[in-house]
Design an enzyme around this catalytic site. Sequence first.
Site, short mmCIF file in Angstrom:
data_model
loop_
_atom_site.label_atom_id
_atom_site.label_comp_id
_atom_site.label_asym_id
_atom_site.label_seq_id
_atom_site.Cartn_x
_atom_site.Cartn_y
_atom_site.Cartn_z
N ASN A 8 71.66 -16.99 -2.02
CA ASN A 8 71.41 -15.61 -1.60
C ASN A 8 70.43 -14.97 -2.59
O ASN A 8 70.72 -14.90 -3.78
CB ASN A 8 72.73 -14.84 -1.57
CG ASN A 8 72.58 -13.45 -0.96
OD1 ASN A 8 71.62 -12.75 -1.24
ND2 ASN A 8 73.55 -13.05 -0.15
N ARG A 19 60.89 -2.02 -10.19
CA ARG A 19 59.52 -1.62 -10.52
C ARG A 19 58.65 -1.81 -9.28
O ARG A 19 58.96 -2.61 -8.40
CB ARG A 19 58.96 -2.49 -11.66
CG ARG A 19 59.71 -2.36 -12.98
CD ARG A 19 59.39 -1.06 -13.69
NE ARG A 19 59.96 -1.04 -15.02
CZ ARG A 19 61.19 -0.60 -15.31
NH1 ARG A 19 61.99 -0.18 -14.33
NH2 ARG A 19 61.63 -0.59 -16.55
N HIS A 44 70.36 -10.49 2.98
CA HIS A 44 71.11 -9.43 3.63
C HIS A 44 70.23 -8.19 3.63
O HIS A 44 70.28 -7.38 2.70
CB HIS A 44 72.43 -9.17 2.90
CG HIS A 44 73.34 -8.22 3.61
ND1 HIS A 44 74.71 -8.29 3.51
CD2 HIS A 44 73.09 -7.18 4.44
CE1 HIS A 44 75.25 -7.33 4.24
NE2 HIS A 44 74.28 -6.64 4.81
N ARG A 46 69.45 -4.70 4.18
CA ARG A 46 70.14 -3.45 4.49
C ARG A 46 69.15 -2.41 4.98
O ARG A 46 67.95 -2.49 4.68
CB ARG A 46 70.92 -2.97 3.27
CG ARG A 46 72.12 -3.86 2.99
CD ARG A 46 72.94 -3.37 1.80
NE ARG A 46 74.24 -4.03 1.76
CZ ARG A 46 74.48 -5.20 1.21
NH1 ARG A 46 73.49 -5.87 0.65
NH2 ARG A 46 75.69 -5.72 1.22
N HIS A 51 67.72 -3.96 -1.41
CA HIS A 51 67.73 -5.33 -1.93
C HIS A 51 66.54 -6.05 -1.32
O HIS A 51 65.41 -5.74 -1.63
CB HIS A 51 69.07 -6.00 -1.60
CG HIS A 51 70.24 -5.33 -2.24
ND1 HIS A 51 71.51 -5.37 -1.71
CD2 HIS A 51 70.35 -4.61 -3.37
CE1 HIS A 51 72.34 -4.69 -2.49
NE2 HIS A 51 71.65 -4.23 -3.50
N GLU A 76 72.14 -12.17 7.13
CA GLU A 76 73.42 -11.52 7.34
C GLU A 76 73.26 -10.01 7.35
O GLU A 76 72.34 -9.47 6.73
CB GLU A 76 74.44 -11.95 6.28
CG GLU A 76 74.06 -11.61 4.86
CD GLU A 76 75.07 -12.14 3.85
OE1 GLU A 76 75.74 -13.16 4.14
OE2 GLU A 76 75.20 -11.52 2.78
N THR A 106 78.11 -3.33 -1.47
CA THR A 106 78.11 -4.75 -1.10
C THR A 106 79.19 -4.96 -0.05
O THR A 106 80.03 -4.09 0.17
CB THR A 106 78.37 -5.64 -2.33
OG1 THR A 106 78.20 -7.01 -1.97
CG2 THR A 106 79.75 -5.42 -2.90
N HIS A 200 81.00 -14.65 -1.54
CA HIS A 200 81.26 -13.45 -2.33
C HIS A 200 82.02 -13.81 -3.61
O HIS A 200 83.14 -14.31 -3.56
CB HIS A 200 82.04 -12.37 -1.55
CG HIS A 200 81.59 -10.98 -1.93
ND1 HIS A 200 80.58 -10.32 -1.29
CD2 HIS A 200 82.00 -10.16 -2.92
CE1 HIS A 200 80.39 -9.13 -1.83
NE2 HIS A 200 81.24 -9.01 -2.84
N ASP A 201 81.37 -13.56 -4.72
CA ASP A 201 81.95 -13.76 -6.05
C ASP A 201 82.40 -15.20 -6.30
O ASP A 201 83.36 -15.45 -7.04
CB ASP A 201 83.11 -12.79 -6.30
CG ASP A 201 82.63 -11.34 -6.37
OD1 ASP A 201 81.44 -11.13 -6.66
OD2 ASP A 201 83.44 -10.43 -6.11
N GLY A 223 75.02 -15.55 -4.48
CA GLY A 223 73.88 -14.81 -5.00
C GLY A 223 74.08 -14.25 -6.40
O GLY A 223 73.36 -14.59 -7.32
N HIS A 224 75.09 -13.39 -6.56
CA HIS A 224 75.22 -12.65 -7.81
C HIS A 224 75.43 -13.58 -9.01
O HIS A 224 74.68 -13.54 -9.99
CB HIS A 224 76.36 -11.64 -7.72
CG HIS A 224 76.51 -10.79 -8.93
ND1 HIS A 224 75.74 -9.66 -9.15
CD2 HIS A 224 77.31 -10.90 -10.02
CE1 HIS A 224 76.07 -9.11 -10.31
NE2 HIS A 224 77.02 -9.85 -10.86
#
Length: 250
Positions: A8, A19, A44, A46, A51, A76, A106, A200-201, A223-224
């Site tokens: 992700n 920036r 994703h 939005r 993002h 997604e 999120t 997720h996580d 992703g994160h």
Amino acid sequence: MTAKLSVNVNAIAMLRNRRDLPWPSVRELGRIALAAGAYGLTVHPRPDERHVRFSDLPVLRALIDDEYPSAEFNIEGYPSEEFLALCEKNQPEQVTLVPDDPAQATSDHGWDVLANMAFLKTVVSRLKAAGMRVSLFADGDSSREQMEAAKATGADRVEFYTGPYGGCYDDPDKARQWAETLGRTAGYAREFGLGVNAGHDLTIENLPLLIKHIPDLAEVSIGHALTADALQYGMAETVRRYRRACGEAV
């Protein structure tokens, strides 16, 4: 027991967007991830483009088509008309439908499929008619009835929201309980012929236990944590590390 890794790139895009500059490049880091063996890329988009930007989608689509044609593009998001039009324009191999409010930081919950059956049936039918696989974001402790309803929408897969599992990073006993719960819910999905994704996580540390409880896990979208690890190890080595955690021989 091997799950495919989709990277992700939203966190990369979020860093870029701090920036008015073109770096870090979502395209170039996506290329490095795919060259290191990632199965695909996830975005994703939005509505406020905080993002990944809408303009990133055709760039990533072209990257996959031109250089990594065996890879997959996963888009997604909440199935608004704008989102559906983005999917139809960029033709991802998979669309993951998420019940997000635009103001959410999120994704933090799955669909109540029973309460949204008519809406989801219409959306799933439209996307599948355009040749896309459809996955529904689902809570990891969803009931058997919710999985049956997910199948009834025409969806191909569910993606389990693994935030509560990932949140147990400092509580091994609770993590095991959540892994068992996710495994049980995967059994319900399997009963109705649904493939299972997860996201997720998820981290290097918690992937093996998850895959142990869902041995037929099709795909993980990360992703994160992956982006955080890439700051330390570099994107290519991080992808290889996550592939090993997913059960691949790298």
